[in-house]
Design an enzyme around this catalytic site. Structure first.
Site, PDB file in Angstrom:
ATOM      1  N   CYS A   1      -0.419   2.764  -4.215  1.00  0.00           N
ATOM      2  CA  CYS A   1      -1.254   3.910  -4.527  1.00  0.00           C
ATOM      3  C   CYS A   1      -0.420   5.183  -4.475  1.00  0.00           C
ATOM      4  O   CYS A   1       0.489   5.309  -3.658  1.00  0.00           O
ATOM      5  CB  CYS A   1      -2.409   4.009  -3.536  1.00  0.00           C
ATOM      6  SG  CYS A   1      -3.519   2.591  -3.579  1.00  0.00           S
TER       7      CYS A   1
ATOM      8  N   HIS B   1       0.843  -1.187   0.000  1.00  0.00           N
ATOM      9  CA  HIS B   1       0.000   0.000   0.000  1.00  0.00           C
ATOM     10  C   HIS B   1       0.880   1.239   0.000  1.00  0.00           C
ATOM     11  O   HIS B   1       2.076   1.176   0.305  1.00  0.00           O
ATOM     12  CB  HIS B   1      -0.896   0.008   1.245  1.00  0.00           C
ATOM     13  CG  HIS B   1      -1.887  -1.100   1.259  1.00  0.00           C
ATOM     14  ND1 HIS B   1      -3.030  -1.088   0.493  1.00  0.00           N
ATOM     15  CD2 HIS B   1      -1.902  -2.278   1.948  1.00  0.00           C
ATOM     16  CE1 HIS B   1      -3.717  -2.214   0.703  1.00  0.00           C
ATOM     17  NE2 HIS B   1      -3.050  -2.944   1.582  1.00  0.00           N
TER      18      HIS B   1
END
Length: 329
Positions: free
Chosen positions: A183, A161
C-alpha cells in the site's frame, strides 16, 4: 558495475548513498556508461515476502510463484535469494498441507523454493547485507548474498504491507526492479529515486492509495478463507508465464499490468526509464520454451479482469471474518 532492476530500494538506502561519500552504496549506484549497459553479466534475484501469519498467505505465495518464473528463465538457485517466514505451507490452517498456490488453478509453487532467510531472519539488516554482498553483517540464514560483479543484473521483488513512506519486513521500515507490492508503495520512490543510477522500479500503487489482494474467497477454491495473491503481483507474473520474455519489454509489461489494475490502483514506474525498453529476459532469463511462439501485444486476453478483489488492509480482516463465520456454524 551492477545494473539493477529494482523494486525494493528504500529511503534508508538512498540516504546512505547520499551520506557516505566514497562508500559501497555510492559505487553500487554510480551512473553507467552506454558501453556498460550493453553488457550482460550474471542475473541475480532477491525475493522478499515481508509478512507472516496465514491471513497473509498471498505474500509468500507471490514470492514462491516469482521464484518459479525465474527458475524457468534459467536462473540458478545460487543466484536467487529468498526471504520468507515459511509459516504458511505447513500451517495448521492450510487446507492443502505442504502446498502453496497463487491462483485458483495453480499447481504447487512451494516445492523446491530455497528458504534462505526465514522467521526472525527476515529483517532489514539481512536484506541490506544480502544486497550489498556483506556476509559479515548477516544474522542467521543461509549466508547467501548477491556477489555482484561488473555488468551483473539484479532483480528485486518485495511483497508485503506498507504505508506512506514505509514498508514492513519484520519491522516498520522507513523506506520498499521490478516490483514493489505494498500500500502507498509509490511513496517509497516518489521524488527520491534518481534517473541516472541504472535502477528501474515499479510499484503496485501510488503514494496515497492501497494496493489490492486477488483470488480471495469467492474466487479462490472453496476450502480457502484467505486471498491467494495480490493483484499487481499476479498480473506481472501471469503475463510473464504466458509470454516469451525475450520479446516483451519492461515498458510493455508495465502498461499491461497498469491497465489490468486500473480499476483499483495506479501502478507507477520510477528511476531510469530508459531501461524500460529492455526485454524482460535481461533480468528474468529466458521464458518457458512453450511460450517462444507467443505473440506480444498491448492488450492481452490472458490477463482477464479479476473480481472480486479486496483492499489490501481488509484482506486480513476478511480471513478472520471467515474463521469466525465457520466457527459459529
Amino acid at each position: 558495475m551492477a545494473r539493477l532492476y529494482l523494486a525494493v530500494i528504500a529511503v534508508q538506502l538512498l540516504l546512505l548513498v547520499a551520506g557516505v561519500a566514497g562508500g559501497p552504496w555510492q559505487e553500487f549506484f554510480r551512473p553507467q556508461s552506454e558501453m556498460e549497459r550493453d553488457v550482460i553479466g550474471t542475473r541475480w534475484a532477491v525475493l522478499i515476502a515481508g509478512s507472516n501469519g496465514f491471513e497473509n498467505y498471498r505474500h509468500q505465495a507471490d514470492v514462491c510463484h516469482a521464484y518459479r518464473i525465474l527458475k524457468k528463465g534459467g536462473l540458478r538457485d545460487e543466484n536467487i535469494v529468498v526471504f520468507m517466514y515459511d509459516d504458511i505451507a505447513n500451517n495448521s490452517a492450510n487446507p492443502r498441507p505442504g502446498v502453496i498456490i497463487n491462483n485458483p488453478n495453480s499447481s504447487d509453487v512451494y516445492a523446491g523454493v530455497p528458504k534462505d532467510y526465514t522467521g526472525k531472519d527476515v529483517n532489514v539488516k539481512n536484506f541490506l547485507a544480502v544486497l550489498l554482498g556483506d556476509k559479515s553483517a548477516l544474522t542467521g540464514g543461509s549466508g547467501k548474498v548477491v556477489n555482484r560483479s561488473q555488468d551483473d543484473h539484479i532483480f528485486v521483488y518485495y511483497t508485503d504491507h506498507g504505508g506512506p513512506g514505509m514498508l514492513e519486513a519484520g519491522a516498520k521500515l522507513p523506506f520498499r526492479k521490478k516490483n514493489v507490492e505494498a500500500c502507498e508503495s509509490e511513496s517509497i520512490f516518489e521524488g527520491l529515486l534518481p534517473a541516472n543510477i541504472s535502477v528501474y522500479a515499479t510499484t503496485a500503487s501510488n503514494a496515497i492509495e492501497s494496493s489490492w489482494a486477488a483470488y480471495c474467497p469467492g474466487e479462490a477454491p472453496p476450502e480457502f478463507m484467505t486471498c491467494l495473491g495480490d493483484l499487481y503481483s499476479v498480473s506481472w507474473m501471469e503475463d510473464s508465464d504466458a509470454h516469451n520474455l525475450g520479446n516483451e519489454s519492461l515498458e510493455l509489461q508495465y502498461n499491461k499490468v497498469k491497465n489490468r489494475t486500473l480499476s483499483w490502483s495506479h501502478v507507477m514506474q520510477y528511476g531510469d526509464l530508459g531501461l524500460n525498453a529492455e526485454n524482460l529476459s535481461l533480468f528474468m532469463g529466458s521464458s518457458d520454451p512453450a511460450n517462444h511462439s507467443a505473440t506480444v501485444g498491448s492488450t492481452d486476453i490472458s490477463l482477464r479482469q479479476l473480481s472480486p478483489t479486496v483492499h489490501q488492509r481488509d484482506a486480513d480482516l476478511l480471513y478472520f471474518w471467515h474463521k469466525v463465520r465457520i466457527s459459529v456454524i
